[in-house]
Scaffold this motif. Structure first.
Motif, short mmCIF file in Angstrom:
data_model
loop_
_atom_site.label_atom_id
_atom_site.label_comp_id
_atom_site.label_asym_id
_atom_site.label_seq_id
_atom_site.Cartn_x
_atom_site.Cartn_y
_atom_site.Cartn_z
N LEU A 111 0.84 -1.19 0.00
CA LEU A 111 0.00 0.00 0.00
C LEU A 111 0.87 1.25 0.00
O LEU A 111 2.05 1.20 0.36
CB LEU A 111 -0.89 0.02 1.24
CG LEU A 111 -1.74 -1.23 1.54
CD1 LEU A 111 -2.45 -1.07 2.88
CD2 LEU A 111 -2.74 -1.47 0.41
N ASP A 112 0.28 2.37 -0.36
CA ASP A 112 0.98 3.65 -0.24
C ASP A 112 0.75 4.28 1.14
O ASP A 112 1.59 5.04 1.63
CB ASP A 112 0.50 4.63 -1.32
CG ASP A 112 1.01 4.26 -2.70
OD1 ASP A 112 1.68 3.21 -2.82
OD2 ASP A 112 0.72 4.99 -3.66
N ALA A 113 -0.39 3.98 1.74
CA ALA A 113 -0.71 4.57 3.05
C ALA A 113 -1.90 3.84 3.66
O ALA A 113 -2.60 3.06 2.98
CB ALA A 113 -1.02 6.05 2.90
N LEU A 114 -2.13 4.11 4.95
CA LEU A 114 -3.24 3.52 5.68
C LEU A 114 -3.84 4.61 6.57
O LEU A 114 -3.11 5.32 7.26
CB LEU A 114 -2.76 2.36 6.54
CG LEU A 114 -3.80 1.43 7.17
CD1 LEU A 114 -4.49 0.59 6.10
CD2 LEU A 114 -3.13 0.51 8.18
N LEU A 115 -5.16 4.75 6.53
CA LEU A 115 -5.85 5.71 7.40
C LEU A 115 -6.80 4.94 8.30
O LEU A 115 -7.75 4.32 7.83
CB LEU A 115 -6.63 6.73 6.56
CG LEU A 115 -7.46 7.74 7.37
CD1 LEU A 115 -6.55 8.65 8.21
CD2 LEU A 115 -8.35 8.57 6.46
N VAL A 116 -6.53 4.96 9.61
CA VAL A 116 -7.38 4.27 10.58
C VAL A 116 -8.32 5.29 11.20
O VAL A 116 -7.87 6.25 11.86
CB VAL A 116 -6.55 3.58 11.67
CG1 VAL A 116 -7.47 2.82 12.63
CG2 VAL A 116 -5.53 2.64 11.05
N THR A 117 -9.63 5.13 10.99
CA THR A 117 -10.60 6.02 11.61
C THR A 117 -10.98 5.46 12.98
O THR A 117 -11.24 4.27 13.11
CB THR A 117 -11.85 6.18 10.72
OG1 THR A 117 -12.44 4.89 10.49
CG2 THR A 117 -11.47 6.79 9.38
N ARG A 118 -11.00 6.35 14.00
CA ARG A 118 -11.03 5.87 15.38
C ARG A 118 -12.14 6.50 16.21
O ARG A 118 -11.99 6.73 17.41
CB ARG A 118 -9.66 6.12 16.02
CG ARG A 118 -8.52 5.53 15.20
CD ARG A 118 -7.16 5.94 15.70
NE ARG A 118 -6.91 5.46 17.05
CZ ARG A 118 -5.80 5.72 17.72
NH1 ARG A 118 -4.84 6.46 17.16
NH2 ARG A 118 -5.64 5.25 18.94
N SER A 119 -13.27 6.81 15.58
CA SER A 119 -14.44 7.32 16.28
C SER A 119 -14.09 8.57 17.08
O SER A 119 -13.57 9.53 16.53
CB SER A 119 -15.03 6.22 17.17
OG SER A 119 -16.25 6.60 17.72
N GLU A 120 -14.34 8.55 18.41
CA GLU A 120 -14.11 9.74 19.21
C GLU A 120 -12.63 10.08 19.37
O GLU A 120 -12.29 11.17 19.86
CB GLU A 120 -14.75 9.59 20.61
CG GLU A 120 -14.05 8.62 21.55
CD GLU A 120 -14.45 7.17 21.33
OE1 GLU A 120 -13.96 6.30 22.06
OE2 GLU A 120 -15.28 6.92 20.42
#
Length: 474
Positions: free
Chosen positions: A225-234
């Motif tokens: 992958l080129d990058a990873l974005l982890v969405t973490r709620s609050e």
């Protein structure tokens, strides 16, 4: 990082994924059914909204970007309704039509803004459509600057690898909103945007920020992958790039009504900004702000370009918000590198009143950044007794983060913030109330390294305890 709004009207994006129709039936309820112990809703309003990959496309066009949409619908009324709505929103629909499976439809019944039940009408789409979807995708890649794969595990993206390869061959970045625990099928994508639960289902539980970053870096290398974005709620979002320090974006939501479609908003804003020529870091900052707007709305909702522009002007991206201990340390490092003076204060802040607001404004005036540490719920209960806090920690943090004077809000479990103070090492420690300097918790520690300790007064006749007692006595 300073954010500015790019020319999103220059963006051209292709979205491929699971199409859905979200239906909302609204009405009052004033009695219980005699047939079963359930409320009777008198439906007086019906509303249809595009969902799933269709909502991603709708968000892109609402932002001002151009978008083509590839997916599967049934030969039914729901499919016609979905296409009609998307066409009216300037979405270029390129649909495969199934004779056997219905258009995926989710019906929600609501009363007084409360969802009472959701009914799903769907069958998994078979793999026979994959060749047609691939051909449609390849035919459109020459006219776009970003490809979004919106996977809800309904069968549309049964073979995402061939789409990723075709896009990369055409030098088009691929953003994937993944589903399930098999991320191998997304090998070679530019960016994956899993939420924290999806990420940990693949890499295992993450006990610290460092472990999260290390596992993300390993996953990036493993899947090319080129990058990873982890969405973490609050806890906001964390962007990980290979061989670089992570970039954290604190949560921006002030009040949460509904998280439906928030992931769609994130990836649509990311794709539109990237297609408009912005960097991944700037695109993520814009997506973070957009997510904070959409969770304050009911149901799947698109964010308009003017809405996002106003929010960018007001909020300036990742500069402020609710934050964890480890994320705070990273933010403080950046702030001090810019020569900013850190002010620290703490308290329960159970019911926000005029005294708190005035005090926090005075505290912020003592430096460049204000860290506000609040007691968590168990800590408040130990200090104030049963029945407190009135407002749980997450609500207190959300309200306090909305004050202009406050930069970062963090909570602590202990009765005092001494542990946190030793980590933050503020240039100024501020406390409100009738304390002597020698009575301020942590004051001796801050003074030991040359920091300042100051006591500020609350406004007269303002007390949370007095307010609670007055309410209880009324």
């Amino acid at each position: 990082m300073k954010l500015v709004m790019p020319r999103l009207d220059k963006a051209q994006v292709l979205v491929v994924g699971d199409l859905m129709l979200d239906r909302y039936w609204h009405g009052p309820t004033s009695r219980i059914s005699p047939e079963a112990p359930v409320p009777v809703v008198k439906v007086d309003q019906r509303e249809d909204r595009p969902g799933g990959a269709a909502n991603v496309a709708l968000n892109i066009t609402a932002l001002g970007g151009g978008v083509s949409l590839v997916g599967i619908v049934g030969q039914d009324e729901a499919g016609q309704a979905l296409e009609q709505q998307l066409n009216s929103a300037r979405v270029n629909c390129q649909f495969c039509r199934s004779r056997n499976e219905p258009t995926i439809t989710k019906l929600r019944v609501l009363s007084r803004h409360q969802q009472l039940i959701r009914l799903d009408f769907e069958e998994r789409f078979s793999a026979e459509y994959s060749v047609g979807l691939q051909q449609q995708t390849e035919a459109l890649l020459g006219n776009v600057s970003a490809l979004v794969l919106s996977d809800y595990d309904k069968g549309t993206l049964s073979n995402p690898g061939v789409l990723i390869q075709a896009a990369r061959k055409a030098a088009v970045p691929v953003l994937v909103d993944p589903k399930g625990s098999d991320f191998e099928r997304y090998r070679g994508a530019t960016l994956l945007t899993p939420n924290m639960g999806e990420f940990e289902a693949v890499v295992g539980e993450c006990g610290s920020e460092q472990e999260l970053v290390e596992k993300a870096q390993h996953l990036i290398e493993q899947l090319e992958l080129d990058a990873l974005l982890v969405t973490r709620s609050e806890q906001g979002m964390t962007l990980i790039l290979p061989g670089q320090n992570e970039v954290h974006f604190p949560a921006r939501a002030r009040e949460v009504f509904d998280v439906t479609g928030a992931g769609d908003t994130v990836i649509s804003t990311l794709a539109t900004a990237l297609a408009a020529g912005e960097s991944l870091e700037v695109a993520t900052g814009l997506a973070n702000i957009a997510a904070g707007i959409v969770v304050g709305k009911l149901g799947t909702a698109a964010i308009s370009g003017p809405e996002l522009r106003r929010a960018v002007n007001l909020e300036q991206g990742s500069e402020r918000g609710v934050i964890s201990d480890e994320q705070l340390m990273i933010a403080l490092e950046d702030a001090r590198a810019a020569g900013e003076k850190i002010v620290f204060t703490n308290g329960c802040f159970d019911i926000l009143h005029a005294g708190h607001v005035g005090y926090l404004e005075q505290a912020r005036a003592q430096g460049d950044r204000l860290v506000l540490a609040i007691n968590d719920d168990e800590s408040v209960r130990r200090l104030k007794g049963d029945g407190r806090p009135i407002n749980p920690a997450e609500r207190r943090k959300a309200v306090l983060a909305g004050l202009e004077a406050v930069d970062w809000v963090v909570s602590f479990q202990e009765d005092t913030p001494e542990r946190l103070l030793q980590q933050v090492r503020p240039e100024v420690l501020v406390k409100g109330g009738d304390y002597g300097l020698d009575q301020v918790v942590g004051g001796e520690f801050v003074s030991s390294y040359g920091g300042e300790v100051k006591v500020l007064s609350f406004l007269d006749n303002c007390s949370t305890t007095a307010i609670v007692e007055k309410i209880q006595g009324s």
